[in-house]
Design a protein around this motif. Structure first.
Motif, PDB file in Angstrom:
ATOM      1  N   SER A  11       0.809  -1.431  -0.315  1.00 21.11           N
ATOM      2  CA  SER A  11       0.024   0.309  -0.153  1.00 21.11           C
ATOM      3  C   SER A  11       1.287   0.783   0.173  1.00 21.11           C
ATOM      4  CB  SER A  11      -0.834   0.292   1.366  1.00 21.11           C
ATOM      5  OG  SER A  11      -0.297   0.661   2.397  1.00 21.11           O
ATOM      6  N   GLY A  12       0.342   2.243  -0.337  1.00 15.06           N
ATOM      7  CA  GLY A  12       1.269   3.444  -0.699  1.00 15.06           C
ATOM      8  C   GLY A  12       2.451   3.075  -2.152  1.00 15.06           C
ATOM      9  N   GLY A  13       2.290   2.519  -2.750  1.00  9.30           N
ATOM     10  CA  GLY A  13       3.311   1.665  -3.851  1.00  9.30           C
ATOM     11  C   GLY A  13       3.973   2.887  -4.841  1.00  9.30           C
ATOM     12  N   ARG A  14       2.853   4.169  -5.212  1.00  7.95           N
ATOM     13  CA  ARG A  14       3.137   5.003  -5.554  1.00  7.95           C
ATOM     14  C   ARG A  14       4.033   6.105  -4.714  1.00  7.95           C
ATOM     15  NH1 ARG A  14      -2.008   7.056  -9.091  1.00  7.95           N
ATOM     16  NH2 ARG A  14       0.133   7.320 -10.924  1.00  7.95           N
ATOM     17  N   GLY A  15       3.883   5.713  -4.099  1.00  6.14           N
ATOM     18  CA  GLY A  15       5.163   7.569  -2.888  1.00  6.14           C
ATOM     19  C   GLY A  15       6.147   6.906  -2.696  1.00  6.14           C
ATOM     20  N   LEU A  16       6.443   7.847  -2.500  1.00  4.86           N
ATOM     21  CA  LEU A  16       8.317   7.511  -2.702  1.00  4.86           C
ATOM     22  C   LEU A  16       8.672   6.480  -2.042  1.00  4.86           C
ATOM     23  CD1 LEU A  16      11.421   9.752  -3.707  1.00  4.86           C
ATOM     24  CD2 LEU A  16      11.223   9.730  -1.077  1.00  4.86           C
ATOM     25  N   ILE A  17       8.693   6.207  -1.465  1.00  7.20           N
ATOM     26  CA  ILE A  17      10.143   4.801  -0.544  1.00  7.20           C
ATOM     27  C   ILE A  17       8.999   3.398  -1.615  1.00  7.20           C
ATOM     28  CG2 ILE A  17       9.720   3.577   1.262  1.00  7.20           C
ATOM     29  CD1 ILE A  17       9.453   6.192   3.303  1.00  7.20           C
ATOM     30  N   GLY A  18       7.684   3.452  -1.860  1.00  2.74           N
ATOM     31  CA  GLY A  18       6.446   2.460  -2.142  1.00  2.74           C
ATOM     32  C   GLY A  18       8.009   2.215  -3.873  1.00  2.74           C
ATOM     33  N   MET A  19       7.425   3.007  -4.413  1.00  2.00           N
ATOM     34  CA  MET A  19       8.231   3.292  -5.961  1.00  2.00           C
ATOM     35  C   MET A  19       9.719   2.545  -6.113  1.00  2.00           C
ATOM     36  SD  MET A  19       6.231   3.910  -8.235  1.00  2.00           S
ATOM     37  CE  MET A  19       7.060   3.692  -9.509  1.00  2.00           C
ATOM     38  N   GLU A  23      11.378  -1.338  -6.583  1.00  2.00           N
ATOM     39  CA  GLU A  23      12.196  -1.634  -8.121  1.00  2.00           C
ATOM     40  C   GLU A  23      13.014  -2.377  -7.256  1.00  2.00           C
ATOM     41  OE1 GLU A  23      13.802   1.943  -8.638  1.00  2.00           O
ATOM     42  OE2 GLU A  23      12.069   2.998  -9.537  1.00  2.00           O
ATOM     43  N   MET A  24      13.710  -2.328  -5.825  1.00  2.00           N
ATOM     44  CA  MET A  24      14.549  -3.644  -5.448  1.00  2.00           C
ATOM     45  C   MET A  24      14.079  -4.488  -5.010  1.00  2.00           C
ATOM     46  SD  MET A  24      16.268  -0.227  -2.799  1.00  2.00           S
ATOM     47  CE  MET A  24      17.345  -1.687  -2.094  1.00  2.00           C
ATOM     48  N   LEU A  25      12.891  -4.813  -4.970  1.00  2.00           N
ATOM     49  CA  LEU A  25      12.351  -6.254  -5.245  1.00  2.00           C
ATOM     50  C   LEU A  25      12.395  -6.975  -6.026  1.00  2.00           C
ATOM     51  CD1 LEU A  25       9.206  -4.928  -1.919  1.00  2.00           C
ATOM     52  CD2 LEU A  25      10.999  -6.938  -1.827  1.00  2.00           C
ATOM     53  N   ILE A  26      11.866  -6.119  -7.303  1.00  2.00           N
ATOM     54  CA  ILE A  26      12.083  -6.651  -8.073  1.00  2.00           C
ATOM     55  C   ILE A  26      13.062  -7.379  -8.779  1.00  2.00           C
ATOM     56  CG2 ILE A  26      11.690  -6.436 -10.712  1.00  2.00           C
ATOM     57  CD1 ILE A  26       8.858  -6.355  -9.625  1.00  2.00           C
ATOM     58  N   ASP A  27      13.738  -7.033  -8.537  1.00  2.00           N
ATOM     59  CA  ASP A  27      15.494  -6.995  -8.588  1.00  2.00           C
ATOM     60  C   ASP A  27      15.991  -8.621  -7.946  1.00  2.00           C
ATOM     61  OD1 ASP A  27      15.716  -4.487 -10.470  1.00  2.00           O
ATOM     62  OD2 ASP A  27      16.982  -3.147  -8.749  1.00  2.00           O
ATOM     63  N   ALA A  28      15.462  -8.074  -6.746  1.00  2.00           N
ATOM     64  CA  ALA A  28      15.408  -9.104  -6.298  1.00  2.00           C
ATOM     65  C   ALA A  28      14.512 -10.320  -6.559  1.00  2.00           C
ATOM     66  CB  ALA A  28      15.311  -8.821  -4.038  1.00  2.00           C
ATOM     67  N   SER A 203      16.982  12.817  12.331  1.00  2.00           N
ATOM     68  CA  SER A 203      17.070  11.954  12.277  1.00  2.00           C
ATOM     69  C   SER A 203      16.771  11.638  11.310  1.00  2.00           C
ATOM     70  CB  SER A 203      16.458  11.309  13.434  1.00  2.00           C
ATOM     71  OG  SER A 203      17.426  11.676  14.497  1.00  2.00           O
ATOM     72  N   TRP A 204      17.556  11.064   9.756  1.00  2.00           N
ATOM     73  CA  TRP A 204      17.854  11.278   8.590  1.00  2.00           C
ATOM     74  C   TRP A 204      17.685   8.945   8.053  1.00  2.00           C
ATOM     75  CZ3 TRP A 204      21.700   9.087   5.918  1.00  2.00           C
ATOM     76  CH2 TRP A 204      22.924   8.903   6.621  1.00  2.00           C
ATOM     77  N   ILE A 205      17.313   8.758   6.522  1.00  2.41           N
ATOM     78  CA  ILE A 205      17.933   7.656   6.847  1.00  2.41           C
ATOM     79  C   ILE A 205      18.074   7.829   4.911  1.00  2.41           C
ATOM     80  CG2 ILE A 205      15.428   6.585   6.697  1.00  2.41           C
ATOM     81  CD1 ILE A 205      17.147   4.096   7.334  1.00  2.41           C
ATOM     82  N   HIS A 206      19.350   7.258   3.995  1.00  2.00           N
ATOM     83  CA  HIS A 206      19.384   6.960   2.960  1.00  2.00           C
ATOM     84  C   HIS A 206      17.858   5.924   2.828  1.00  2.00           C
ATOM     85  CE1 HIS A 206      20.368   6.111  -0.734  1.00  2.00           C
ATOM     86  NE2 HIS A 206      21.678   6.831  -0.887  1.00  2.00           N
ATOM     87  N   ILE A 207      17.233   6.445   0.929  1.00  2.00           N
ATOM     88  CA  ILE A 207      16.275   6.047   0.342  1.00  2.00           C
ATOM     89  C   ILE A 207      16.461   4.122   0.460  1.00  2.00           C
ATOM     90  CG2 ILE A 207      16.859   6.363  -1.753  1.00  2.00           C
ATOM     91  CD1 ILE A 207      12.617   6.477  -1.629  1.00  2.00           C
ATOM     92  N   ASP A 208      17.343   4.592  -0.349  1.00  2.00           N
ATOM     93  CA  ASP A 208      18.135   2.555  -0.398  1.00  2.00           C
ATOM     94  C   ASP A 208      18.314   1.646   1.350  1.00  2.00           C
ATOM     95  OD1 ASP A 208      18.176   3.370  -2.856  1.00  2.00           O
ATOM     96  OD2 ASP A 208      20.316   3.243  -3.549  1.00  2.00           O
ATOM     97  N   ASP A 209      19.217   2.671   1.762  1.00  2.19           N
ATOM     98  CA  ASP A 209      19.453   2.074   3.512  1.00  2.19           C
ATOM     99  C   ASP A 209      17.912   1.429   3.581  1.00  2.19           C
ATOM    100  OD1 ASP A 209      21.614   1.270   3.184  1.00  2.19           O
ATOM    101  OD2 ASP A 209      22.323   3.364   4.813  1.00  2.19           O
ATOM    102  N   LEU A 210      16.914   2.183   3.838  1.00  3.58           N
ATOM    103  CA  LEU A 210      15.573   2.051   4.624  1.00  3.58           C
ATOM    104  C   LEU A 210      14.651   0.992   3.549  1.00  3.58           C
ATOM    105  CD1 LEU A 210      12.764   2.387   5.788  1.00  3.58           C
ATOM    106  CD2 LEU A 210      12.272   4.717   4.469  1.00  3.58           C
ATOM    107  N   CYS A 211      14.842   1.219   2.049  1.00  4.93           N
ATOM    108  CA  CYS A 211      14.557  -0.021   1.818  1.00  4.93           C
ATOM    109  C   CYS A 211      14.616  -1.182   1.735  1.00  4.93           C
ATOM    110  CB  CYS A 211      14.458  -0.035   0.241  1.00  4.93           C
ATOM    111  SG  CYS A 211      13.249   1.391   0.018  1.00  4.93           S
ATOM    112  N   ARG A 212      16.237  -1.283   1.670  1.00  6.19           N
ATOM    113  CA  ARG A 212      16.854  -2.714   2.337  1.00  6.19           C
ATOM    114  C   ARG A 212      16.715  -2.919   3.644  1.00  6.19           C
ATOM    115  NH1 ARG A 212      22.103  -1.415   3.264  1.00  6.19           N
ATOM    116  NH2 ARG A 212      22.608  -3.131   3.180  1.00  6.19           N
ATOM    117  N   LEU A 213      16.664  -2.125   4.256  1.00  4.92           N
ATOM    118  CA  LEU A 213      15.817  -2.571   6.070  1.00  4.92           C
ATOM    119  C   LEU A 213      14.036  -2.823   5.853  1.00  4.92           C
ATOM    120  CD1 LEU A 213      16.022  -2.496   9.038  1.00  4.92           C
ATOM    121  CD2 LEU A 213      15.047   0.604   8.732  1.00  4.92           C
ATOM    122  N   LEU A 214      14.043  -3.037   4.856  1.00  9.40           N
ATOM    123  CA  LEU A 214      12.553  -3.051   4.873  1.00  9.40           C
ATOM    124  C   LEU A 214      12.445  -4.477   4.518  1.00  9.40           C
ATOM    125  CD1 LEU A 214      10.203   0.177   3.545  1.00  9.40           C
ATOM    126  CD2 LEU A 214      10.123  -0.218   5.654  1.00  9.40           C
TER     127      LEU A 214
END
Length: 309
Positions: A11-19, A23-28, A203-214
């Protein structure tokens, strides 16, 4: 991870994090579907839903091996009118309630439910280091109340026996959207300034680190409960602005934008940039997550060095 457990509903797949996550899930090697108010878009499978009316495609939950719940109206677009605040709250809590209802009432094979929250739950905490055990801010803090209600809705899924992980997300850094391009725009023009006192922590996080964490939260059954999704090195607003100016090879302009000026322009929404949240990443590091971008300088370079090449 069993080869058959490959379908992720976002849910929220069209948002910044979701998109980026998609991509990273498809690559995996995963299959990805989005919950959307539109019937179809792009190259992702989508199931229709409308959290405001409680409607959702009958087949959505049955599709999923994992659910990642990111849906929520942006808190940084437009002033916080009563209507806007209602939309911010309802889009998060209503969507999570709807997913909980489907998981309760429909047959499914969902192995994990990963639900977003925000470090706004802690309110303005000055320089105190905030772990997951810190109490939420009082209900008169709007962002804290949104996050508290959002997490409470996700706990319904945990009560169903589905492994549930709540990620309290910090300021997500991406050059594709979110806070960073907004902050960087005046800096690029040579008009970058420190906001408020400049001492408030970001308190920040790089988007790629966040997606890897999720993804790690999703894949590994040891992850359960609430985690701060932030880098291990929070910085003050002054440090952030100075490091960004350095990355962009631009000067900083003084004086600072005073707190009263921000409140005059932004109203209640000014708490997004004025609240101080120094949030600990110790729990996710102890759980085994390794950051690709633990330091702000490296995170910013990943976006802005490529502009120079």
């Amino acid at each position: 991870m069993k080869p058959s457990l490959r379908k992720v509903l976002i849910s929220g797949g069209r948002g910044l994090i979701g998109m980026r996550l998609s991509e990273m899930l498809i690559d995996a090697g995963y299959e990805v579907a989005h919950l959307s108010r539109q019937t179809s878009y792009g190259h992702y499978c989508s199931f229709r839903w409308d959290p405001t009316t409680g409607q959702i495609d009958e087949a959505a939950i049955g599709y999923a091996d994992f659910v990642v719940n990111l849906a929520g109206a942006s808190v940084s677009e437009g002033k916080w009118t009563d209507e806007r605040k209602q939309d911010i709250m309802a889009s998060r809590v209503g969507g999570t309630n709807l997913l909980a209802r489907e998981l309760r009432e429909k047959p499914h094979r969902v192995k994990a439910f990963i639900s977003a929250s925000a470090i706004g739950v802690y309110g303005d905490a000055d320089a105190r280091l905030l772990t997951e055990d810190a109490p939420p801010a009082p209900a008169d803090d709007f962002l804290a109340e949104v996050a508290t209600q959002w997490e409470r809705a996700a706990q319904q899924v945990q009560a169903l026996g589905v492994r549930t992980v709540v990620a309290r997300i910090g300021v997500v850094l991406s050059d594709e959207g979110g806070a960073l391009p907004t902050i960087a725009r005046p800096v690029k023009l040579g008009a970058g300034v420190v906001l408020g006192s400049g001492r408030q922590y970001m308190s920040w996080i790089h988007i790629d680190d966040l997606c890897r964490l999720l993804i790690q939260m999703m894949e590994e059954p040891e992850w359960q409960g609430t985690y701060n999704a932030v880098s291990p090195n929070p910085v003050t607003n002054r440090e952030f602005t100075e490091t960004l100016a350095e990355a962009l090879h631009r000067p900083l302009v003084l004086p600072k934008v005073p707190e009263f000026g921000l409140k005059l322009v932004m109203g209640e929404m000014s708490e997004i940039v004025l609240a101080s949240q120094r949030v600990s990443a110790q729990k996710i590091e102890q759980q085994g997550f390794q950051f690709e971008y633990p330091e702000l300088r490296g995170a910013l370079a990943s976006f802005y060095q490529k502009e120079e090449e």
